[in-house]
Design a protein around this motif. Sequence first.
Motif, PDB file in Angstrom:
ATOM      1  N   ASP A  58     107.007  62.196 -42.823  1.00 62.85           N
ATOM      2  CA  ASP A  58     106.077  61.704 -41.509  1.00 62.85           C
ATOM      3  C   ASP A  58     107.330  60.599 -40.818  1.00 62.85           C
ATOM      4  OD1 ASP A  58     104.122  63.550 -41.707  1.00 62.85           O
ATOM      5  OD2 ASP A  58     102.547  62.039 -41.223  1.00 62.85           O
ATOM      6  N   GLU A  59     107.662  59.576 -41.692  1.00 64.74           N
ATOM      7  CA  GLU A  59     108.517  58.498 -40.981  1.00 64.74           C
ATOM      8  C   GLU A  59     109.709  59.080 -40.572  1.00 64.74           C
ATOM      9  OE1 GLU A  59     110.042  55.075 -43.584  1.00 64.74           O
ATOM     10  OE2 GLU A  59     107.635  54.871 -43.666  1.00 64.74           O
ATOM     11  N   ALA A  62     108.715  60.985 -37.315  1.00 65.05           N
ATOM     12  CA  ALA A  62     108.600  60.053 -36.030  1.00 65.05           C
ATOM     13  C   ALA A  62     110.003  59.654 -35.646  1.00 65.05           C
ATOM     14  CB  ALA A  62     107.806  58.848 -36.617  1.00 65.05           C
ATOM     15  N   ASP A  74     103.240  60.044 -28.761  1.00 66.01           N
ATOM     16  CA  ASP A  74     103.345  59.778 -30.217  1.00 66.01           C
ATOM     17  C   ASP A  74     101.970  60.392 -30.599  1.00 66.01           C
ATOM     18  OD1 ASP A  74     102.993  58.857 -32.567  1.00 66.01           O
ATOM     19  OD2 ASP A  74     103.696  56.644 -32.053  1.00 66.01           O
ATOM     20  N   ARG A  76     100.413  60.553 -33.271  1.00 66.96           N
ATOM     21  CA  ARG A  76      99.674  59.486 -34.068  1.00 66.96           C
ATOM     22  C   ARG A  76      98.542  58.621 -33.358  1.00 66.96           C
ATOM     23  NH1 ARG A  76     105.000  56.692 -36.771  1.00 66.96           N
ATOM     24  NH2 ARG A  76     105.050  56.654 -34.374  1.00 66.96           N
ATOM     25  N   THR A  77      98.799  58.433 -32.247  1.00 64.19           N
ATOM     26  CA  THR A  77      97.690  57.666 -31.200  1.00 64.19           C
ATOM     27  C   THR A  77      96.395  58.530 -31.152  1.00 64.19           C
ATOM     28  OG1 THR A  77      98.699  58.553 -29.290  1.00 64.19           O
ATOM     29  CG2 THR A  77      99.496  56.425 -30.043  1.00 64.19           C
ATOM     30  N   ASP A  78      96.706  59.724 -31.410  1.00 59.05           N
ATOM     31  CA  ASP A  78      95.503  60.731 -31.274  1.00 59.05           C
ATOM     32  C   ASP A  78      95.012  61.128 -32.687  1.00 59.05           C
ATOM     33  OD1 ASP A  78      95.690  60.922 -28.463  1.00 59.05           O
ATOM     34  OD2 ASP A  78      97.051  62.784 -28.351  1.00 59.05           O
ATOM     35  N   GLY A  79      95.626  60.580 -33.625  1.00 51.56           N
ATOM     36  CA  GLY A  79      95.207  60.626 -35.193  1.00 51.56           C
ATOM     37  C   GLY A  79      95.758  61.876 -35.726  1.00 51.56           C
ATOM     38  N   THR A  81      99.096  63.471 -37.696  1.00 56.00           N
ATOM     39  CA  THR A  81     100.389  62.790 -38.397  1.00 56.00           C
ATOM     40  C   THR A  81     101.375  63.736 -37.839  1.00 56.00           C
ATOM     41  OG1 THR A  81     100.184  64.700 -40.210  1.00 56.00           O
ATOM     42  CG2 THR A  81      98.866  62.949 -40.606  1.00 56.00           C
ATOM     43  N   MET A  82     102.602  63.048 -37.919  1.00 55.32           N
ATOM     44  CA  MET A  82     103.827  63.874 -37.529  1.00 55.32           C
ATOM     45  C   MET A  82     104.035  65.152 -38.133  1.00 55.32           C
ATOM     46  SD  MET A  82     104.821  61.519 -35.013  1.00 55.32           S
ATOM     47  CE  MET A  82     106.351  62.450 -34.432  1.00 55.32           C
ATOM     48  N   TRP A  85     101.858  67.360 -36.293  1.00 54.43           N
ATOM     49  CA  TRP A  85     102.274  67.674 -34.708  1.00 54.43           C
ATOM     50  C   TRP A  85     103.279  68.636 -34.846  1.00 54.43           C
ATOM     51  CZ3 TRP A  85     101.763  68.184 -30.182  1.00 54.43           C
ATOM     52  CH2 TRP A  85     102.757  68.186 -29.128  1.00 54.43           C
TER      53      TRP A  85
END
Length: 94
Positions: A58-59, A62, A74, A76-79, A81-82, A85
């Motif tokens: 995920d890192e 991102a 991003d 992650r702001t919607d909960g 994970t990358m 996504w």
Amino acid sequence: MLPEPLENLASAYFNQDYDLDYDTPIEALTDYRETNPPESVDTLREAIRSLLDAGTSDEQLAQVWLEEGNAYYDPRTDGVTMTNWFRTMLEALG
């Protein structure tokens, strides 16, 4: 590490004004799918699939999406994970 098709999606469809052009991130992906040649969409899907198949963290995803791709969305702001996504992008791109 950033594949060119992913960079094009991130910088062109998820630029700083993407939320003025689209109501949802999925809408931006749908627009990409509908306005680009099928070969381009397939190339993008392969690039995303390759990142996922490689076990990219995920890192790292991102970094690829936000830093290298210059995407302003991003998930992650919607909960989200990358990894999820990137899976969502694959689904939305058909």
